[in-house]
Scaffold this motif. Structure first.
Motif, PDB file in Angstrom:
ATOM      1  N   PRO A 135      46.022  55.988  79.506  1.00  0.00           N
ATOM      2  CA  PRO A 135      46.657  56.293  78.212  1.00  0.00           C
ATOM      3  C   PRO A 135      46.611  55.099  77.252  1.00  0.00           C
ATOM      4  CG  PRO A 135      48.017  57.071  80.018  1.00  0.00           C
ATOM      5  CD  PRO A 135      46.937  56.211  80.615  1.00  0.00           C
ATOM      6  N   GLY A 136      46.153  55.392  76.038  1.00  0.00           N
ATOM      7  CA  GLY A 136      46.093  54.339  75.018  1.00  0.00           C
ATOM      8  C   GLY A 136      47.359  54.271  74.184  1.00  0.00           C
ATOM      9  N   GLN A 137      48.081  55.405  74.059  1.00  0.00           N
ATOM     10  CA  GLN A 137      49.297  55.374  73.237  1.00  0.00           C
ATOM     11  C   GLN A 137      50.325  56.364  73.786  1.00  0.00           C
ATOM     12  OE1 GLN A 137      49.826  56.781  68.881  1.00  0.00           O
ATOM     13  NE2 GLN A 137      49.564  54.528  68.734  1.00  0.00           N
ATOM     14  N   MET A 154      51.095  54.036  79.248  1.00  0.00           N
ATOM     15  CA  MET A 154      52.044  54.832  80.046  1.00  0.00           C
ATOM     16  C   MET A 154      52.895  53.918  80.924  1.00  0.00           C
ATOM     17  SD  MET A 154      53.031  57.947  80.776  1.00  0.00           S
ATOM     18  CE  MET A 154      51.791  59.262  80.830  1.00  0.00           C
ATOM     19  N   VAL A 155      52.264  52.900  81.497  1.00  0.00           N
ATOM     20  CA  VAL A 155      53.029  51.950  82.327  1.00  0.00           C
ATOM     21  C   VAL A 155      54.045  51.211  81.452  1.00  0.00           C
ATOM     22  CG1 VAL A 155      52.862  49.883  83.758  1.00  0.00           C
ATOM     23  CG2 VAL A 155      51.175  51.711  84.026  1.00  0.00           C
ATOM     24  N   GLY A 156      53.611  50.846  80.226  1.00  0.00           N
ATOM     25  CA  GLY A 156      54.543  50.171  79.310  1.00  0.00           C
ATOM     26  C   GLY A 156      55.741  51.043  78.990  1.00  0.00           C
ATOM     27  N   GLU A 162      45.242  50.566  75.397  1.00  0.00           N
ATOM     28  CA  GLU A 162      43.847  50.911  75.090  1.00  0.00           C
ATOM     29  C   GLU A 162      43.343  51.964  76.080  1.00  0.00           C
ATOM     30  OE1 GLU A 162      41.166  47.604  75.138  1.00  0.00           O
ATOM     31  OE2 GLU A 162      39.679  48.661  73.901  1.00  0.00           O
ATOM     32  N   GLU A 163      42.685  52.975  75.575  1.00  0.00           N
ATOM     33  CA  GLU A 163      42.118  53.994  76.460  1.00  0.00           C
ATOM     34  C   GLU A 163      41.071  53.337  77.367  1.00  0.00           C
ATOM     35  OE1 GLU A 163      42.473  54.578  73.190  1.00  0.00           O
ATOM     36  OE2 GLU A 163      44.015  56.132  73.232  1.00  0.00           O
ATOM     37  N   GLY A 164      40.936  53.887  78.565  1.00  0.00           N
ATOM     38  CA  GLY A 164      39.899  53.370  79.472  1.00  0.00           C
ATOM     39  C   GLY A 164      39.598  54.394  80.551  1.00  0.00           C
ATOM     40  N   VAL A 203      51.793  61.656  74.862  1.00  0.00           N
ATOM     41  CA  VAL A 203      50.799  60.741  75.424  1.00  0.00           C
ATOM     42  C   VAL A 203      49.455  61.025  74.743  1.00  0.00           C
ATOM     43  CG1 VAL A 203      49.706  59.955  77.560  1.00  0.00           C
ATOM     44  CG2 VAL A 203      52.029  60.884  77.621  1.00  0.00           C
ATOM     45  N   ARG A 204      48.751  59.939  74.424  1.00  0.00           N
ATOM     46  CA  ARG A 204      47.387  60.113  73.863  1.00  0.00           C
ATOM     47  C   ARG A 204      46.423  59.341  74.732  1.00  0.00           C
ATOM     48  NH1 ARG A 204      46.180  57.415  68.251  1.00  0.00           N
ATOM     49  NH2 ARG A 204      45.386  55.771  69.603  1.00  0.00           N
TER      50      ARG A 204
END
Ligand code: HGY
Ligand code: MN
Ligand code: MN
Length: 416
Positions: free
Chosen positions: A283-285, A244-246, A228-230, A274-275
């Protein structure tokens, strides 16, 4: 078999000059080439190759997947052709020889036979296969795959590009190579592909010719990690679902997996998107590629299962979602024993040292080998470097491989 054509010699300088002229199309500042399939630069290379084929008196046709086929007729014009070829498209930071050597070596065979006034009994063909590298569309070798019946034509034509902005068919039409000739589906006597080894063995051993026995299997995936973006400054670490960590945890796990299997697979993540790809947004995705290869199909399947499992475990641990889509697969393949032997015998007849070798890279020949007797000829490249602007090879090695290609094709096609 003694050397069948003591008088027919390929022209080393003409081959080298053709390669260097072609390398000017899409030349990169680092000394390499960027000729991504179905771009305007690819069209320029295609146009030049087509002109050279016509100048060599070949009948030219373009098939439904944009493959360019130059045909040299034979004593029996209706006999199944002996075919050679490779690809003019390259990696984004590619070299001057990967693929293009096989296309222009095939053309040089035609030119040399013309010079000697030799006619073969079976027709000969040289092909530029569209989009071998798969940089823009799926995972490569798609046009030879349709030709060999591995993929249906509609699948190939409707392939979306990675940006999701166009399709293979639209790009073929845009560059004027949406041909009408059938893509495969007719008898072919044999296929030979000349290629740089893209590895260090031949150079290290000082052996000029590799008789390729086959190629390892490969599976490619697109992995989508969704969090999820934050706000990078306000969202507490413990509350983040950081895609991104995932993805990083998965990519590192895949790298470690490669060292946990004997003999080892090769595993590569070549692209990541990256999105929203902004410094101060969590990063959310993240979407990333996986390319896994191994010579043993059972081991390959097991490594792929372990790769998927470690991605899912990382996602669960970090509270992100993961979707794993297989984008292509190809089992390991053995080339035709007679074709491999024709290559060995041709090298022997020319007094060239030759060793059996296995291909780590995939080639259009791997598709052809499913339905057509197929062989490959490897020549050394400097340091085994490829998919790199520094890719390099010696004119004499390229000429030797081309001479073996000529001998192999004529041995197979016979003399009129
Ligand atoms: O990926 C490969 O093995 C080939 O170079 N396209
Ligand atoms: Mn190649
Ligand atoms: Mn390549």
């Amino acid at each position: 078999m003694a050397m069948s054509l003591p008088t027919v010699r390929i022209d080393e300088d003409r081959l080298w000059q053709s390669l260097m002229t072609m390398a000017e199309i899409g030349a990169t500042p680092g000394g390499g080439v960027c000729r991504i399939a179905l771009t305007d630069v690819d069209r320029e290379a295609r146009d030049l190759f087509s002109t050279w084929c016509r100048d060599a008196g070949l009948d030219l046709r373009i098939d439904r997947m944009g493959n360019i086929i130059g045909r040299r007729t034979g004593g029996d014009p209706d006999a199944p052709a002996v075919v050679t070829g490779s690809h003019l498209d390259t990696q984004p930071l590619g070299g001057r020889f990967d693929g293009v050597y096989g296309v222009l070596a095939g053309l040089e065979v035609m030119r040399a036979l013309n010079d000697a006034g030799i006619e073969t009994q079976a027709p000969l063909e040289v092909i530029d296969w569209t989009d071998e590298e798969g940089v823009r569309f799926a995972a490569g070798v798609v046009a030879s795959g349709v030709y060999a019946g591995r993929f249906d034509l509609e699948y190939g034509l409707n392939l979306p590009d990675r940006a999701g902005e166009t399709t293979f068919a639209r790009e073929l039409a845009r560059i004027g190579y949406d041909g009408e000739a059938p893509c495969g589906g007719y008898p072919v006597d044999a296929f030979f592909e000349a290629h740089i080894e893209q590895g260090p063995i031949l150079e290290q051993e000082g052996v000029p010719i590799g008789a390729v026995m086959g190629a390892q299997g490969q599976r490619c995936y697109a992995v989508t990690v969704t969090g999820e973006e934050g706000h990078a400054g306000t969202l507490p670490m413990a509350l983040r679902r950081d895609a991104m960590v995932g993805a990083s945890r998965m990519i590192d796990g895949l790298y470690r997996l490669a060292f946990d299997v004997t003999p080892p697979p090769v595993i590569t993540t070549g692209y990541v998107s990256v999105r929203p790809n902004s410094r101060n947004t969590v990063p959310g995705q993240v979407v990333f590629s996986i390319d896994i290869r191994h010579p043993d199909n059972a081991v390959l399947a097991d490594v792929c299962a372990r790769a998927e499992a470690l991605c899912r475990a990382a996602a669960a641990e970090l509270g992100v979602d993961v979707a794993i889509e297989e984008s292509s697969r190809r089992d390991s393949i053995a080339f035709d024993a007679d074709c491999v032997d024709v290559v060995r015998t041709a090298a022997d007849g020319l007094g060239l040292a030759c060793r059996d070798i296995y291909s780590g890279a995939g080639h259009d020949a791997c598709n052809l080998a499913r339905t057509v007797p197929t062989g490959m000829i490897f020549v050394p490249c400097k340091g085994g470097i490829s998919h790199n602007e520094r890719e390099d090879a010696l004119p004499a090695d390229l000429a030797a491989g081309c001479q073996v290609l000529l001998e192999a094709m004529v041995a197979r096609a016979g003399l009129a």
